[in-house]
Design an enzyme around this catalytic site. Structure first.
Site, PDB file in Angstrom:
ATOM      1  N   ALA A  61       0.820  -1.451  -0.166  1.00 63.74           N
ATOM      2  CA  ALA A  61      -0.102  -0.064  -0.202  1.00 63.74           C
ATOM      3  C   ALA A  61       0.849   1.217   0.058  1.00 63.74           C
ATOM      4  O   ALA A  61       0.340   2.402   0.152  1.00 63.74           O
ATOM      5  CB  ALA A  61      -1.019  -0.004   1.338  1.00 63.74           C
ATOM      6  N   LEU A  65       2.206   5.876   6.358  1.00 67.34           N
ATOM      7  CA  LEU A  65       1.760   6.996   6.551  1.00 67.34           C
ATOM      8  C   LEU A  65       2.128   7.492   8.173  1.00 67.34           C
ATOM      9  O   LEU A  65       2.279   8.742   8.181  1.00 67.34           O
ATOM     10  CB  LEU A  65       0.453   7.029   6.227  1.00 67.34           C
ATOM     11  CG  LEU A  65      -0.174   6.695   4.978  1.00 67.34           C
ATOM     12  CD1 LEU A  65      -1.510   6.942   4.555  1.00 67.34           C
ATOM     13  CD2 LEU A  65       0.766   7.859   3.926  1.00 67.34           C
ATOM     14  N   GLY A 110       4.304   4.070  -3.264  1.00 68.77           N
ATOM     15  CA  GLY A 110       5.515   3.580  -3.127  1.00 68.77           C
ATOM     16  C   GLY A 110       5.625   1.974  -3.588  1.00 68.77           C
ATOM     17  O   GLY A 110       6.577   1.523  -4.113  1.00 68.77           O
ATOM     18  N   GLU A 113       6.114   2.194  -7.065  1.00 66.15           N
ATOM     19  CA  GLU A 113       7.470   2.700  -7.521  1.00 66.15           C
ATOM     20  C   GLU A 113       8.489   1.361  -7.239  1.00 66.15           C
ATOM     21  O   GLU A 113       9.239   1.140  -8.214  1.00 66.15           O
ATOM     22  CB  GLU A 113       7.844   3.766  -6.604  1.00 66.15           C
ATOM     23  CG  GLU A 113       7.047   4.900  -6.813  1.00 66.15           C
ATOM     24  CD  GLU A 113       7.590   6.219  -5.717  1.00 66.15           C
ATOM     25  OE1 GLU A 113       8.244   7.270  -6.275  1.00 66.15           O
ATOM     26  OE2 GLU A 113       7.263   6.198  -4.606  1.00 66.15           O
ATOM     27  N   GLU A 133      -0.750   9.702  -3.602  1.00 68.28           N
ATOM     28  CA  GLU A 133       0.018  11.019  -2.905  1.00 68.28           C
ATOM     29  C   GLU A 133      -0.632  12.244  -3.060  1.00 68.28           C
ATOM     30  O   GLU A 133      -0.567  13.113  -2.065  1.00 68.28           O
ATOM     31  CB  GLU A 133       1.356  11.014  -3.570  1.00 68.28           C
ATOM     32  CG  GLU A 133       2.405   9.793  -2.920  1.00 68.28           C
ATOM     33  CD  GLU A 133       2.236   8.658  -3.902  1.00 68.28           C
ATOM     34  OE1 GLU A 133       3.015   7.726  -3.819  1.00 68.28           O
ATOM     35  OE2 GLU A 133       1.053   8.696  -5.016  1.00 68.28           O
ATOM     36  N   ARG A 136      -2.834  12.966  -0.422  1.00 70.43           N
ATOM     37  CA  ARG A 136      -2.497  12.827   0.741  1.00 70.43           C
ATOM     38  C   ARG A 136      -1.388  13.954   1.364  1.00 70.43           C
ATOM     39  O   ARG A 136      -0.822  14.090   2.371  1.00 70.43           O
ATOM     40  CB  ARG A 136      -1.698  11.715   0.991  1.00 70.43           C
ATOM     41  CG  ARG A 136      -2.637  10.231   0.973  1.00 70.43           C
ATOM     42  CD  ARG A 136      -2.063   9.230   1.113  1.00 70.43           C
ATOM     43  NE  ARG A 136      -3.111   7.866   1.117  1.00 70.43           N
ATOM     44  CZ  ARG A 136      -2.721   6.648   0.650  1.00 70.43           C
ATOM     45  NH1 ARG A 136      -1.330   6.274   0.376  1.00 70.43           N
ATOM     46  NH2 ARG A 136      -3.584   5.648   0.476  1.00 70.43           N
ATOM     47  N   GLY A 141       8.153   9.784  -4.087  1.00 71.52           N
ATOM     48  CA  GLY A 141       9.567   9.949  -3.457  1.00 71.52           C
ATOM     49  C   GLY A 141      10.508   8.633  -3.674  1.00 71.52           C
ATOM     50  O   GLY A 141      11.643   8.865  -3.097  1.00 71.52           O
TER      51      GLY A 141
END
Length: 266
Positions: A61, A65, A110, A113, A133, A136, A141
Protein backbone atom coordinates in the site's frame (compact mmCIF):
# COMPACT_ATOMS: atom_id res chain seq x y z
CA UNK A 1 14.61 -7.27 18.29
CA UNK A 2 13.91 -6.17 14.70
CA UNK A 3 11.12 -8.04 12.95
CA UNK A 4 11.70 -9.71 9.61
CA UNK A 5 9.85 -7.28 7.36
CA UNK A 6 11.56 -8.75 4.28
CA UNK A 7 12.02 -12.47 3.67
CA UNK A 8 14.68 -14.15 1.56
CA UNK A 9 14.77 -17.59 -0.02
CA UNK A 10 17.05 -19.05 -2.67
CA UNK A 11 15.61 -21.64 -5.06
CA UNK A 12 18.33 -22.74 -7.43
CA UNK A 13 19.37 -19.69 -9.44
CA UNK A 14 16.36 -17.63 -8.30
CA UNK A 15 16.27 -15.42 -5.19
CA UNK A 16 12.81 -14.73 -3.78
CA UNK A 17 12.57 -11.46 -1.85
CA UNK A 18 9.25 -10.90 -0.11
CA UNK A 19 7.69 -7.93 1.68
CA UNK A 20 6.43 -9.23 5.02
CA UNK A 21 4.16 -6.74 6.81
CA UNK A 22 0.80 -8.20 5.75
CA UNK A 23 -1.03 -6.70 8.73
CA UNK A 24 0.07 -3.24 7.47
CA UNK A 25 -0.65 -4.05 3.81
CA UNK A 26 3.12 -4.25 3.39
CA UNK A 27 3.53 -0.52 3.92
CA UNK A 28 7.12 0.58 3.39
CA UNK A 29 9.07 2.27 6.19
CA UNK A 30 12.77 2.78 6.79
CA UNK A 31 13.17 -0.67 8.37
CA UNK A 32 11.66 -2.26 5.26
CA UNK A 33 13.98 -0.23 3.04
CA UNK A 34 17.05 -1.28 5.05
CA UNK A 35 16.09 -4.97 5.04
CA UNK A 36 15.17 -4.82 1.35
CA UNK A 37 18.61 -3.41 0.56
CA UNK A 38 20.30 -6.27 2.40
CA UNK A 39 18.16 -8.87 0.62
CA UNK A 40 18.74 -7.39 -2.84
CA UNK A 41 22.50 -7.21 -2.31
CA UNK A 42 22.49 -10.82 -1.16
CA UNK A 43 20.58 -11.80 -4.30
CA UNK A 44 23.20 -10.04 -6.41
CA UNK A 45 25.82 -12.37 -4.96
CA UNK A 46 23.86 -15.64 -4.93
CA UNK A 47 21.33 -15.61 -7.78
CA UNK A 48 21.00 -15.14 -11.53
CA UNK A 49 17.46 -13.74 -11.27
CA UNK A 50 15.41 -12.16 -8.48
CA UNK A 51 11.67 -12.35 -7.80
CA UNK A 52 9.98 -9.58 -5.81
CA UNK A 53 6.77 -10.66 -4.12
CA UNK A 54 4.76 -9.99 -0.99
CA UNK A 55 3.16 -12.00 1.79
CA UNK A 56 -0.57 -11.54 2.32
CA UNK A 57 -3.30 -10.23 0.03
CA UNK A 58 -1.49 -7.00 -0.98
CA UNK A 59 1.82 -6.29 -2.65
CA UNK A 60 2.23 -2.91 -0.96
CA UNK A 61 0.00 0.00 0.00
CA UNK A 62 3.03 2.27 -0.27
CA UNK A 63 4.58 4.64 2.22
CA UNK A 64 4.00 3.97 5.91
CA UNK A 65 1.82 7.00 6.65
CA UNK A 66 2.56 6.95 10.39
CA UNK A 67 6.23 7.46 9.59
CA UNK A 68 5.37 10.13 7.01
CA UNK A 69 3.22 11.98 9.55
CA UNK A 70 6.05 11.98 12.07
CA UNK A 71 8.30 13.63 9.52
CA UNK A 72 5.62 16.12 8.47
CA UNK A 73 5.10 17.24 12.07
CA UNK A 74 8.81 17.59 12.73
CA UNK A 75 9.16 14.61 15.02
CA UNK A 76 12.69 13.22 14.72
CA UNK A 77 13.09 9.62 13.56
CA UNK A 78 13.90 7.08 16.26
CA UNK A 79 17.21 6.31 14.55
CA UNK A 80 19.28 7.82 11.80
CA UNK A 81 18.06 7.10 8.31
CA UNK A 82 20.47 4.68 6.60
CA UNK A 83 19.40 4.27 3.00
CA UNK A 84 17.20 6.23 0.63
CA UNK A 85 14.44 4.70 -1.45
CA UNK A 86 16.21 5.89 -4.60
CA UNK A 87 19.38 3.99 -3.75
CA UNK A 88 17.63 0.75 -2.87
CA UNK A 89 15.17 0.74 -5.78
CA UNK A 90 18.05 1.45 -8.17
CA UNK A 91 19.82 -1.64 -6.83
CA UNK A 92 16.85 -3.54 -8.27
CA UNK A 93 16.44 -1.55 -11.48
CA UNK A 94 20.10 -1.23 -12.46
CA UNK A 95 21.89 -3.97 -10.60
CA UNK A 96 23.64 -7.00 -12.09
CA UNK A 97 20.61 -9.33 -12.32
CA UNK A 98 17.06 -9.08 -13.74
CA UNK A 99 14.02 -8.95 -11.42
CA UNK A 100 10.48 -10.22 -11.93
CA UNK A 101 7.73 -8.76 -9.73
CA UNK A 102 4.67 -10.79 -8.64
CA UNK A 103 1.84 -8.41 -7.74
CA UNK A 104 -1.53 -8.78 -6.06
CA UNK A 105 -4.02 -6.55 -4.24
CA UNK A 106 -2.83 -3.02 -3.56
CA UNK A 107 0.11 -1.87 -5.67
CA UNK A 108 -0.05 1.83 -4.88
CA UNK A 109 2.24 4.75 -4.11
CA UNK A 110 5.64 3.51 -3.05
CA UNK A 111 4.52 -0.04 -3.78
CA UNK A 112 4.05 0.89 -7.43
CA UNK A 113 7.41 2.65 -7.43
CA UNK A 114 9.06 -0.52 -6.16
CA UNK A 115 7.18 -2.68 -8.67
CA UNK A 116 8.32 -0.54 -11.59
CA UNK A 117 11.93 -0.99 -10.50
CA UNK A 118 11.53 -4.64 -11.57
CA UNK A 119 12.15 -5.53 -15.21
CA UNK A 120 9.15 -7.81 -15.76
CA UNK A 121 5.86 -7.46 -13.87
CA UNK A 122 3.13 -10.04 -13.39
CA UNK A 123 -0.13 -9.36 -11.56
CA UNK A 124 -3.16 -11.40 -10.69
CA UNK A 125 -6.73 -10.25 -11.21
CA UNK A 126 -7.00 -8.89 -7.67
CA UNK A 127 -4.35 -6.24 -8.27
CA UNK A 128 -5.07 -2.53 -8.46
CA UNK A 129 -2.66 0.31 -9.08
CA UNK A 130 -2.62 3.96 -8.05
CA UNK A 131 -0.68 7.03 -6.98
CA UNK A 132 -2.69 8.56 -4.11
CA UNK A 133 0.05 10.94 -2.96
CA UNK A 134 -1.80 13.98 -4.34
CA UNK A 135 -4.78 13.30 -2.09
CA UNK A 136 -2.48 12.90 0.93
CA UNK A 137 -0.64 16.18 0.55
CA UNK A 138 2.66 14.61 -0.46
CA UNK A 139 4.60 13.78 -3.64
CA UNK A 140 6.13 10.61 -5.02
CA UNK A 141 9.56 9.95 -3.56
CA UNK A 142 10.70 6.50 -4.63
CA UNK A 143 11.74 7.31 -8.19
CA UNK A 144 8.23 7.30 -9.63
CA UNK A 145 8.69 10.58 -11.49
CA UNK A 146 11.33 8.78 -13.54
CA UNK A 147 10.32 5.13 -13.69
CA UNK A 148 6.52 5.24 -13.66
CA UNK A 149 6.37 8.21 -16.02
CA UNK A 150 8.59 6.39 -18.53
CA UNK A 151 6.34 3.34 -18.38
CA UNK A 152 2.90 4.97 -18.65
CA UNK A 153 3.74 8.44 -19.97
CA UNK A 154 3.26 11.93 -18.56
CA UNK A 155 -0.46 12.17 -19.25
CA UNK A 156 -1.42 8.91 -17.56
CA UNK A 157 0.76 9.53 -14.51
CA UNK A 158 -0.58 13.08 -14.13
CA UNK A 159 -4.15 11.76 -14.24
CA UNK A 160 -3.40 9.11 -11.61
CA UNK A 161 -1.79 11.66 -9.28
CA UNK A 162 -4.28 14.52 -9.73
CA UNK A 163 -7.45 12.44 -9.52
CA UNK A 164 -6.39 9.47 -7.41
CA UNK A 165 -7.64 7.14 -10.14
CA UNK A 166 -7.07 3.44 -9.52
CA UNK A 167 -6.35 1.06 -12.39
CA UNK A 168 -7.51 -2.53 -12.27
CA UNK A 169 -5.41 -5.37 -13.64
CA UNK A 170 -6.74 -5.09 -17.20
CA UNK A 171 -6.22 -1.33 -17.28
CA UNK A 172 -2.72 -1.76 -15.87
CA UNK A 173 -1.86 -4.19 -18.65
CA UNK A 174 -3.07 -1.71 -21.27
CA UNK A 175 -0.99 1.01 -19.61
CA UNK A 176 2.12 -1.25 -19.72
CA UNK A 177 2.39 -1.33 -15.93
CA UNK A 178 2.29 -5.12 -16.18
CA UNK A 179 3.08 -7.55 -18.99
CA UNK A 180 1.15 -10.57 -17.70
CA UNK A 181 -2.22 -10.92 -15.94
CA UNK A 182 -3.12 -14.25 -14.35
CA UNK A 183 -6.00 -15.58 -12.21
CA UNK A 184 -6.09 -14.62 -8.54
CA UNK A 185 -3.42 -16.32 -6.47
CA UNK A 186 -1.21 -17.29 -9.42
CA UNK A 187 1.09 -14.28 -9.78
CA UNK A 188 4.01 -15.79 -7.89
CA UNK A 189 3.81 -19.07 -9.80
CA UNK A 190 3.88 -17.20 -13.11
CA UNK A 191 6.73 -14.97 -11.90
CA UNK A 192 8.75 -18.04 -10.96
CA UNK A 193 8.07 -19.59 -14.37
CA UNK A 194 9.31 -16.44 -16.09
CA UNK A 195 12.30 -16.14 -13.76
CA UNK A 196 13.36 -19.69 -14.64
CA UNK A 197 13.21 -18.78 -18.32
CA UNK A 198 15.28 -15.63 -17.71
CA UNK A 199 17.80 -17.65 -15.69
CA UNK A 200 18.35 -19.89 -18.70
CA UNK A 201 19.91 -16.94 -20.58
CA UNK A 202 23.61 -16.26 -20.19
CA UNK A 203 24.35 -13.92 -17.25
CA UNK A 204 26.26 -11.71 -19.68
CA UNK A 205 23.20 -11.24 -21.89
CA UNK A 206 20.92 -10.56 -18.92
CA UNK A 207 23.34 -7.97 -17.57
CA UNK A 208 23.38 -6.15 -20.91
CA UNK A 209 19.59 -6.18 -21.18
CA UNK A 210 18.98 -4.68 -17.75
CA UNK A 211 21.88 -2.22 -17.79
CA UNK A 212 22.42 -1.15 -21.40
CA UNK A 213 18.79 -0.85 -22.55
CA UNK A 214 17.67 1.69 -19.92
CA UNK A 215 20.76 3.80 -20.54
CA UNK A 216 20.21 3.78 -24.30
CA UNK A 217 16.72 5.05 -23.56
CA UNK A 218 18.34 8.10 -21.95
CA UNK A 219 20.49 8.90 -25.00
CA UNK A 220 20.00 10.61 -28.32
CA UNK A 221 19.40 8.51 -31.44
CA UNK A 222 23.03 8.65 -32.59
CA UNK A 223 24.48 8.07 -29.12
CA UNK A 224 22.10 5.15 -28.60
CA UNK A 225 23.28 3.48 -31.79
CA UNK A 226 26.89 4.07 -30.76
CA UNK A 227 26.31 2.44 -27.36
CA UNK A 228 24.61 -0.50 -29.09
CA UNK A 229 27.70 -0.88 -31.32
CA UNK A 230 30.02 -0.76 -28.31
CA UNK A 231 27.93 -3.33 -26.47
CA UNK A 232 27.84 -5.66 -29.45
CA UNK A 233 31.63 -5.32 -29.73
CA UNK A 234 32.26 -6.43 -26.15
CA UNK A 235 33.94 -9.85 -25.73
CA UNK A 236 31.39 -12.65 -25.46
CA UNK A 237 31.64 -15.64 -23.12
CA UNK A 238 32.35 -19.06 -24.68
CA UNK A 239 28.77 -20.11 -23.88
CA UNK A 240 27.48 -17.60 -26.45
CA UNK A 241 29.39 -19.29 -29.26
CA UNK A 242 28.10 -22.71 -28.17
CA UNK A 243 24.52 -21.46 -28.21
CA UNK A 244 24.97 -20.17 -31.74
CA UNK A 245 26.37 -23.56 -32.80
CA UNK A 246 23.41 -25.33 -31.19
CA UNK A 247 20.98 -23.15 -33.10
CA UNK A 248 22.75 -23.60 -36.42
CA UNK A 249 22.87 -27.36 -35.89
CA UNK A 250 19.16 -27.42 -34.96
CA UNK A 251 19.76 -28.48 -31.37
CA UNK A 252 18.05 -25.42 -29.93
CA UNK A 253 14.30 -25.29 -29.24
CA UNK A 254 12.55 -23.66 -32.22
CA UNK A 255 10.99 -20.26 -31.66
CA UNK A 256 7.20 -20.43 -31.65
CA UNK A 257 4.79 -17.58 -30.82
CA UNK A 258 3.19 -18.09 -27.42
CA UNK A 259 -0.27 -18.11 -28.98
CA UNK A 260 0.72 -21.27 -30.88
CA UNK A 261 1.93 -23.30 -27.95
CA UNK A 262 0.68 -24.61 -24.66
CA UNK A 263 3.68 -23.33 -22.71
CA UNK A 264 6.28 -20.60 -23.01
CA UNK A 265 9.02 -20.84 -25.62
CA UNK A 266 12.51 -21.54 -24.35
Amino acid sequence: MTEDYVTYRLEGAIALVGLNRPEKRNAINETVISQLRDAVLRAHEEADVGVLHAHGPNFSAGLDLAEALARATGQPPRKRRRHSWHEVFDLVARGPIPWVAALQGAVVGGGLELATAAHVRVCDESAFFGLPEGQRGIFVGGGGTVRIQRVVGYSAMTDMMLTGRLLDAAEAERANLVRYVVPAGQALDKAMELAAKVASNTPDTNWKIVNVLPRVNDLSHDDGLFMEYLTLSMPRPPEAAQRLRDFLEARATPLVPSSHQSGEAS
